[in-house]
Design a protein around this motif. Structure first.
Motif, PDB file in Angstrom:
ATOM      1  N   TYR A  73       2.357   0.815  -6.730  1.00  0.00           N
ATOM      2  CA  TYR A  73       2.790  -0.470  -6.198  1.00  0.00           C
ATOM      3  C   TYR A  73       4.091  -0.956  -6.809  1.00  0.00           C
ATOM      4  CZ  TYR A  73       2.629  -5.311  -4.773  1.00  0.00           C
ATOM      5  OH  TYR A  73       2.927  -6.513  -4.246  1.00  0.00           O
ATOM      6  N   SER A  74       4.521  -0.337  -7.899  1.00  0.00           N
ATOM      7  CA  SER A  74       5.669  -0.871  -8.632  1.00  0.00           C
ATOM      8  C   SER A  74       7.002  -0.378  -8.115  1.00  0.00           C
ATOM      9  CB  SER A  74       5.548  -0.507 -10.112  1.00  0.00           C
ATOM     10  OG  SER A  74       5.418   0.886 -10.262  1.00  0.00           O
ATOM     11  N   GLY A  75       7.028   0.191  -6.930  1.00  0.00           N
ATOM     12  CA  GLY A  75       8.300   0.618  -6.368  1.00  0.00           C
ATOM     13  C   GLY A  75       8.278   2.085  -6.057  1.00  0.00           C
ATOM     14  N   SER A  76       9.461   2.674  -5.884  1.00  0.00           N
ATOM     15  CA  SER A  76       9.564   4.079  -5.530  1.00  0.00           C
ATOM     16  C   SER A  76       9.593   4.912  -6.783  1.00  0.00           C
ATOM     17  CB  SER A  76      10.833   4.303  -4.709  1.00  0.00           C
ATOM     18  OG  SER A  76      10.966   5.644  -4.359  1.00  0.00           O
ATOM     19  N   LYS A  77       8.460   5.507  -7.086  1.00  0.00           N
ATOM     20  CA  LYS A  77       8.332   6.279  -8.315  1.00  0.00           C
ATOM     21  C   LYS A  77       8.090   7.720  -7.933  1.00  0.00           C
ATOM     22  CE  LYS A  77       4.520   5.732 -10.423  1.00  0.00           C
ATOM     23  NZ  LYS A  77       3.433   5.117 -11.150  1.00  0.00           N
ATOM     24  N   THR A  89      17.679   3.392  -4.714  1.00  0.00           N
ATOM     25  CA  THR A  89      17.902   3.519  -3.283  1.00  0.00           C
ATOM     26  C   THR A  89      17.066   2.510  -2.513  1.00  0.00           C
ATOM     27  OG1 THR A  89      18.323   5.881  -3.550  1.00  0.00           O
ATOM     28  CG2 THR A  89      17.818   5.109  -1.330  1.00  0.00           C
ATOM     29  N   TYR A  90      15.786   2.412  -2.855  1.00  0.00           N
ATOM     30  CA  TYR A  90      14.923   1.497  -2.142  1.00  0.00           C
ATOM     31  C   TYR A  90      15.222   0.044  -2.504  1.00  0.00           C
ATOM     32  CZ  TYR A  90      12.178   5.427  -0.553  1.00  0.00           C
ATOM     33  OH  TYR A  90      11.771   6.578   0.046  1.00  0.00           O
ATOM     34  N   ALA A 824       3.149   4.995   5.986  1.00  0.00           N
ATOM     35  CA  ALA A 824       1.987   5.648   5.385  1.00  0.00           C
ATOM     36  C   ALA A 824       1.722   5.020   4.030  1.00  0.00           C
ATOM     37  CB  ALA A 824       2.218   7.154   5.251  1.00  0.00           C
ATOM     38  N   GLU A 825       0.504   5.192   3.535  1.00  0.00           N
ATOM     39  CA  GLU A 825       0.114   4.741   2.195  1.00  0.00           C
ATOM     40  C   GLU A 825       0.372   3.242   1.984  1.00  0.00           C
ATOM     41  OE1 GLU A 825      -1.505   6.758   0.554  1.00  0.00           O
ATOM     42  OE2 GLU A 825      -0.763   8.782   0.741  1.00  0.00           O
ATOM     43  N   ALA A 826       0.071   2.429   3.003  1.00  0.00           N
ATOM     44  CA  ALA A 826       0.305   0.991   2.888  1.00  0.00           C
ATOM     45  C   ALA A 826      -0.702   0.350   1.947  1.00  0.00           C
ATOM     46  CB  ALA A 826       0.232   0.332   4.264  1.00  0.00           C
ATOM     47  N   LYS A 857       8.522  10.265   5.638  1.00  0.00           N
ATOM     48  CA  LYS A 857       7.628  11.342   5.258  1.00  0.00           C
ATOM     49  C   LYS A 857       8.060  11.946   3.934  1.00  0.00           C
ATOM     50  CE  LYS A 857       4.142  13.995   6.099  1.00  0.00           C
ATOM     51  NZ  LYS A 857       2.796  13.427   6.175  1.00  0.00           N
ATOM     52  N   ASN A 858       7.090  12.210   3.086  1.00  0.00           N
ATOM     53  CA  ASN A 858       7.328  12.860   1.784  1.00  0.00           C
ATOM     54  C   ASN A 858       8.131  11.995   0.825  1.00  0.00           C
ATOM     55  OD1 ASN A 858       5.910  15.166   2.458  1.00  0.00           O
ATOM     56  ND2 ASN A 858       7.698  16.185   3.306  1.00  0.00           N
ATOM     57  N   THR A 859       8.021  10.673   0.941  1.00  0.00           N
ATOM     58  CA  THR A 859       8.671   9.782  -0.028  1.00  0.00           C
ATOM     59  C   THR A 859       7.614   8.925  -0.693  1.00  0.00           C
ATOM     60  OG1 THR A 859       9.057   8.052   1.643  1.00  0.00           O
ATOM     61  CG2 THR A 859      10.811   9.681   1.292  1.00  0.00           C
ATOM     62  N   GLU A 860       7.903   8.535  -1.919  1.00  0.00           N
ATOM     63  CA  GLU A 860       6.986   7.660  -2.636  1.00  0.00           C
ATOM     64  C   GLU A 860       7.016   6.256  -2.019  1.00  0.00           C
ATOM     65  OE1 GLU A 860       4.917   8.296  -4.951  1.00  0.00           O
ATOM     66  OE2 GLU A 860       5.455  10.341  -5.523  1.00  0.00           O
ATOM     67  N   PRO A 861       5.916   5.500  -2.118  1.00  0.00           N
ATOM     68  CA  PRO A 861       5.895   4.154  -1.546  1.00  0.00           C
ATOM     69  C   PRO A 861       6.942   3.253  -2.184  1.00  0.00           C
ATOM     70  CG  PRO A 861       3.678   4.902  -2.033  1.00  0.00           C
ATOM     71  CD  PRO A 861       4.604   5.905  -2.643  1.00  0.00           C
ATOM     72  N   GLY A 862       7.585   2.440  -1.370  1.00  0.00           N
ATOM     73  CA  GLY A 862       8.558   1.471  -1.848  1.00  0.00           C
ATOM     74  C   GLY A 862       7.966   0.063  -1.841  1.00  0.00           C
TER      75      GLY A 862
END
Length: 924
Positions: A73-77, A89-90, A824-826, A857-862
């Motif tokens: 939840y803390s950003g794009s890790k 970037t995010y 995805a992964e909301a 696709k294939n990115t960590e949650p932002g």
């Protein structure tokens, strides 16, 4: 003996590591399976005010479960090499956009570099500093590199090593329609080869593009020998026929226009061949290294590859190599294949690149094909030192592991590759089993690089094909260069094929190890003994663990309750029974897990709030339909139930119940059969977790043991309808089951790590208005905001505003243009009521929602923060309370469209719901 001592030392080290992993995996301290360790449910926050901890939630891989979709939840890790830059970037730029029009101009230079000019027209839905221009590195080339990135109107930060550029201005934000123009130089896009130096360029944008313009300009005084513009899949090996694009050519320049929409999983490929002698080797040496300047001593004139596919999928191969030896040289060699990865061939249109690790090709050579020590690891030596002239060698072997068994059954035929720089004609002959029907066989031919310093990406090619009975003949005359080879993929029905069996596979694998790794018998036996010991240890530990779990499961559920809390409840409700409440809490918890696992939340609708019901229902749809996965809970066992706190407002009372349980938790493909899903659950370990269930009801409601919503009874009059499936409103007295007016309703599920006692902080403006309307209540507003958030998110994914048609103010709907984005992964980290204001005869509430999701696709949650504005007339009478608005006649769920009739009873439906409406969304 030294080599064996080294092997034994390595074996001991590996065994120690394995045993250590097994030891730590037996630990009784587990994170919540399928849910992570410190994430909120994202419902109302009554009794859970730890919003700050949501921002710093624990690390770990994304997990799932009915209490919350839990993601970082803390950003794009990211754990990859780009982790240091992806978060920025995010934070400052966006990649959540589609492209209205894309124009690219490629100018080929005499030094074998290419100058690229791109115009990317986008629409930014919210204010951003700029965009990221993504580069799909996997679809390009190993030596493909970007330099000299600039822009006339924007600042450009080149992060090509991490796969993107940042384009914009970090000091100013913009929104709406924007055109970003970039100039950069590419080296490695022009490669040496046959029939001549070739421009191989792919757009690699991973974006939906509505229209495309292409221009390619050759150096002065030169024209192209051949040109091809195609739309191809961005992910290699997709089962997808390339689409040829028409172009116009005028001397050294050609142009192409693509009017149709380019999907995000497609890419534009340009292949232009130059005259053979146009570029000197020195130009390529600056890009690919000086090794390219060395004289080639051996060239391959012809390869004939005869293949027989047996009914047990063992493939017998006879190859003949004809070499042209230009001067005395050492041993002539070819290279066997190493383990490789293939992509899903069954979903060419899906935005997914789920991959399976294939086993190595296992080789079993005939003794007449090679002799003595003419092999080393993956290298096969065909002959000893040879003199100049023509030399022919045969290679004969059997292989196993070259097929994939699924909806699209296919077998790969790969020719062992060489490191010689020139390869002439290649002929393949494939003999199929008698049961194979050639009309059901489709073939694709790929050129790819197996050499570690690859120069070209994999690409599909055309080749001549003909049939002679059960034999397919393929001729490839284009030629190869360097470490390239060809792979023939054969799609065919699976019917008729059998397994080679354990012993035949074992023989081929053992022969493979003998040839390529020089293992001796006693070493193999030592490995077998160590593995057998490890397996025995794992079995013993698992049996002990399962026995301990069985004893624990047989123990009665532990119950705990505070006398002080009991007295506070009974002071208003003397008939309240803690035993009855515990029994019902356990049943609701079990039913929630079952409904989640079944992928259908309707059976629990009548005793959960609208926020919980809508959140889980939409979450399940996005998981199962869009992501294609299903989270399943099995062997759910409650170990302890205890009421730990009570929250009281002017109109409502909430009990917070700690439920400690164990379950087997797995996430599997949604397409698996029921039996396969059950096997996956049975294989999973049972892991403990604790969650806080919050139950809310209206103050003044009394316990009535004669009425049980769990059995379908109306909580007010006790009536049981004939068809209870979708009904949420009593047909006898008109009461809404889960309004909270008559009985406890589950209003929130919170992870134990995120829960804290109810906060005493006052909400700005709430106390002065709370007595004027029952809907001006913290629990109801936050639950309604959660409901509206998931509807808003669902609209953005589906690209339509209809699901919000009844739940949003007209002013909001008129400007709401959902884009149909990938998601995805909301996960929701917190829903916080900030303020309540009276404006004439209407009330406005501000609610802050902290959430995260993956938008590519294939990115960590932002991470995202949005402030929702809700409005309601002060005099409005909300009959639903904590329930979701439903058909006013039968209480059935409202349709996700603007339909005016109920699909269950045919009654007229309201155009706008009588509840808090969404009036605005602001990105914070």
């Amino acid at each position: 003996m030294n080599q064996y001592n080294g092997l034994l030392k390595k074996l001991g080290t590996v065994s120690t590591v394995i045993l250590f992993i097994i030891f730590i995996s037996r630990s009784d301290v587990y994170p919540r399976a399928g849910r992570g360790q410190s994430y909120r449910s994202g419902g109302s926050k009554s009794g859970s005010r730890s919003s700050s901890s949501s921002r710093s939630s624990s690390s770990g891989s994304p997990r799932r479960g009915p209490s919350v979709i839990v993601v970082p939840y803390s950003g794009s890790k990211s754990s990859s090499s780009s982790s240091s830059t992806s978060a920025k970037t995010y934070a400052h730029y966006t990649d959540a956009y589609d492209i209205g029009h894309y124009a690219v101009h490629l100018k080929v230079n005499p030094d074998a570099t290419v100058d690229v000019n791109e115009e990317i027209n986008v629409h930014l839905a919210s204010e951003e500093n700029g965009i990221t221009r993504k580069f799909d590195l996997e679809s390009q080339y190993m030596k493909w590199f970007v330099t000299k990135a600039s822009s006339t109107n924007w600042k450009v930060k080149n992060n090509y090593n991490n796969g993107y550029m940042e384009i914009g201005d970090e000091k100013h934000k913009v929104s709406g329609a924007r055109t970003y123009e970039i100039d950069y130089r590419v080296s490695g896009a022009i490669v040496p080869g046959k029939p001549g130096p070739t421009l191989l360029w792919r757009s690699g944008l991973t974006k939906k593009i509505m229209g495309t313009s292409i221009m390619v300009q050759a150096p002065l005084g030169m024209s192209f020998e051949s040109i091809e513009v195609r739309i191809v899949p961005a992910v290699p090996y997709r089962e997808f026929k390339p689409e040829i694009i028409e172009f116009k050519s005028a001397g050294p320049q050609f142009t192409a226009y693509i009017k149709r929409e380019i999907k995000s999983w497609e890419t534009i490929e340009i292949r232009a061949v130059f005259p053979e002698k146009f570029y000197k080797k020195e130009a390529f040496a600056a890009i690919f290294g000086k090794g390219i300047l060395k004289d080639e001593t051996v060239a391959i004139e012809n390869i004939t590859h005869r293949v027989k596919i047996n009914s047990d999928r063992i493939i017998d191969v006879k190859s003949e190599y004809t070499f042209n030896v230009k001067k005395d040289t050492g041993k002539i060699m070819v290279t066997a294949d190493a383990p490789y990865i293939i992509s899903d061939p069954d979903s060419p249109g899906a935005v997914t690149d789920e991959k399976w690790r294939k086993p190595a090709y296992y080789w079993s050579f005939k003794k007449k094909s090679i002799s003595g020590s003419n092999y080393s690891k993956n290298v096969i030596y065909l002959g000893d030192r040879v003199k100049p002239g023509q030399a022919k060698y045969n290679l004969e072997y059997s292989t196993w592991g070259t097929f994939y068994e699924g909806k699209s059954h296919f077998i790969d035929i790969l020719i062992p590759y060489t490191h010689y720089k020139e390869t002439g004609d290649i002929e393949l002959e494939v003999e199929f089993p008698q049961f194979a029907d050639k009309d059901g066989i489709r073939s694709e031919l790929f050129v790819e690089n197996r050499y570690k310093n690859q120069w070209l990406l994999m690409r599909s090619v055309d080749a001549g094909r003909s049939w002679e009975g059960k034999i397919l003949k393929v001729k490839f005359n284009e030629g190869l260069f360097g470490g390239q080879t060809v792979k023939l993929r054969l799609y065919m029905p699976d019917k008729g094929f059998t397994s080679p069996g354990f012993f035949k596979k074992g023989f081929i694998k053992a022969a493979n190890s003998w040839y390529f790794h020089s293992w001796r018998i006693f070493t193999s036996l030592a490995v077998v003994l160590v593995i057998a010991g490890i397996i025995a240890l794992v079995i013993i530990l698992r049996i002990r663990k399962r026995t301990r779990e069985a004893l624990e499961d047989a123990a009665p559920t532990e119950l705990a309750f505070s006398d002080d809390i009991l007295q506070r409840i009974q002071s208003e409700d003397p008939e309240f029974s803690i035993d009855h409440f515990y029994k019902r809490s356990g049943e609701i918890s079990e039913n929630i897990q079952r409904a989640w696992s079944d992928g259908n939340m309707l059976p629990v609708r009548n005793y959960v709030s609208q926020g919980i019901y809508s959140r889980y229902r939409l979450q399940l749809e996005l998981m199962m339909k869009d992501e294609g996965v299903q989270n399943i809970m099995g062997n759910y066992k409650i170990k302890k139930i205890s009421v730990i706190d009570i929250s009281t407002s002017l109109n409502y009372q909430t009990l917070h119940v700690s439920i400690s349980a164990k379950a087997r938790d797995v996430t599997v493909s949604a397409g698996l059969s029921a039996e396969e899903k059950k096997k996956a659950v049975d294989r999973a370990d049972s892991e403990p977790f604790t969650e806080i269930y919050s139950f809310t009801r209206k103050r003044g409601a009394k316990t009535d043991f004669s009425k049980d919503m769990m059995k379908g009874q109306c909580p007010n009059c006790g009536y049981v309808p004939d068809d209870f499936s979708a009904v949420n409103k009593c047909p006898s007295c008109g009461s809404v089951y889960n309004s909270g007016e008559y009985d406890w309703v589950l209003s929130e599920i919170t992870q134990e790590e995120e829960w804290s006692a109810a906060s005493a902080d006052e909400i700005d403006g709430l106390s002065g208005l709370e007595g004027k309307n029952l809907s001006i209540n913290r629990e109801i507003i936050e639950d309604r905001a959660s409901f509206l958030f998931w509807r808003w998110l669902y609209c953005r994914v589906r690209g339509t505003s209809l699901p919000l048609g009844r739940d949003a103010a007209p002013g909001f709907l008129s400007s709401f243009r959902p884009e149909g984005m990938y998601l995805a992964e909301a996960s929701v980290g917190a829903v916080d009521l900030e303020s309540v204001r009276l404006n004439d005869d209407s009330v406005t509430a501000k609610v802050l929602i902290l959430w995260s999701a993956s938008f590519l696709k294939n990115t960590e949650p932002g991470h995202r923060d949005h402030r929702f504005t809700l409005k309601m007339p002060l005099g409005m009478s909300n009959k639903f309370g904590l329930a979701d608005p439903s058909c006013p006649n039968c209480g059935a769920p409202l349709p996700e469209t603007d339909a005016v009739k109920c699909v269950y009873c045919g009654a007229d439906l309201p155009a706008v719901n009588n509840d808090w409406l969404l009036a605005g969304v602001e990105k914070v």
